[in-house]
Design an enzyme around this catalytic site. Sequence first.
Site, short mmCIF file in Angstrom:
data_model
loop_
_atom_site.label_atom_id
_atom_site.label_comp_id
_atom_site.label_asym_id
_atom_site.label_seq_id
_atom_site.Cartn_x
_atom_site.Cartn_y
_atom_site.Cartn_z
N CYS A 91 -28.75 -48.45 -23.59
CA CYS A 91 -27.68 -48.02 -22.70
C CYS A 91 -26.43 -47.64 -23.50
CB CYS A 91 -27.36 -49.17 -21.74
SG CYS A 91 -25.99 -48.82 -20.63
N CYS A 102 -23.53 -50.37 -22.52
CA CYS A 102 -23.50 -51.78 -22.94
C CYS A 102 -24.45 -52.11 -24.07
CB CYS A 102 -23.78 -52.69 -21.74
SG CYS A 102 -25.52 -52.69 -21.23
N CYS A 138 -28.68 -49.37 -15.28
CA CYS A 138 -28.83 -50.45 -16.26
C CYS A 138 -28.62 -51.79 -15.58
CB CYS A 138 -27.80 -50.25 -17.37
SG CYS A 138 -27.72 -51.63 -18.54
N CYS A 155 -25.07 -53.58 -17.14
CA CYS A 155 -23.70 -53.11 -16.86
C CYS A 155 -23.62 -52.29 -15.57
CB CYS A 155 -23.17 -52.29 -18.03
SG CYS A 155 -23.91 -50.66 -18.21
N CYS A 196 -36.47 -40.08 -14.71
CA CYS A 196 -35.79 -38.87 -15.14
C CYS A 196 -34.36 -39.26 -15.53
CB CYS A 196 -35.80 -37.87 -13.98
SG CYS A 196 -35.11 -36.27 -14.41
FE FE Z 1 -25.80 -50.91 -19.66
#
Ligand code: FE
Length: 133
Positions: free
Chosen positions: A49, A52, A97, A100, A120
């Site tokens: 990510c 984070c 995610c 976060c 996607c």
């Molecule tokens: Fe994240």
Amino acid sequence: MADPEVKKSEDEWREALSPEEFQVLRKHGTEPPGSSPLDKEYGAGTYSCAGCGQSLFSSEHKFNSGSGWPSFYQPLDNATETSVDFKLIYPRTEVHCSRCGGHLGHVFKDGPRPTGLRYCMNGIAMKFDPGKE
Ligand code: FE
């Protein structure tokens, strides 16, 4: 969506991210198809990510969907959560995610075996770490 472990105010996110990352991760934006170098990345490694740092996807589960966005048939365990997004006329399943809450993209049911799913993703919402397990 569960309360995210990593929480920042809108201003803090704006400071931490590039304008393009902020638009996707925090404002549910979509990058132009074909704009991310990660769409064409097929080396071994882990996608994490951009908000984070949590590991999200393995290169083992990546495939070429031809959409212009990095696509995977499954995420890493517990890395993502989904919610339903009604922004278009038909509902879509949004992927974010789990750490976060950052918006990553959408998941569709037209992917390859073994899951039949197509995650996607916006490449700008992720960082690629070559070789990382
Ligand atoms: Fe994240």
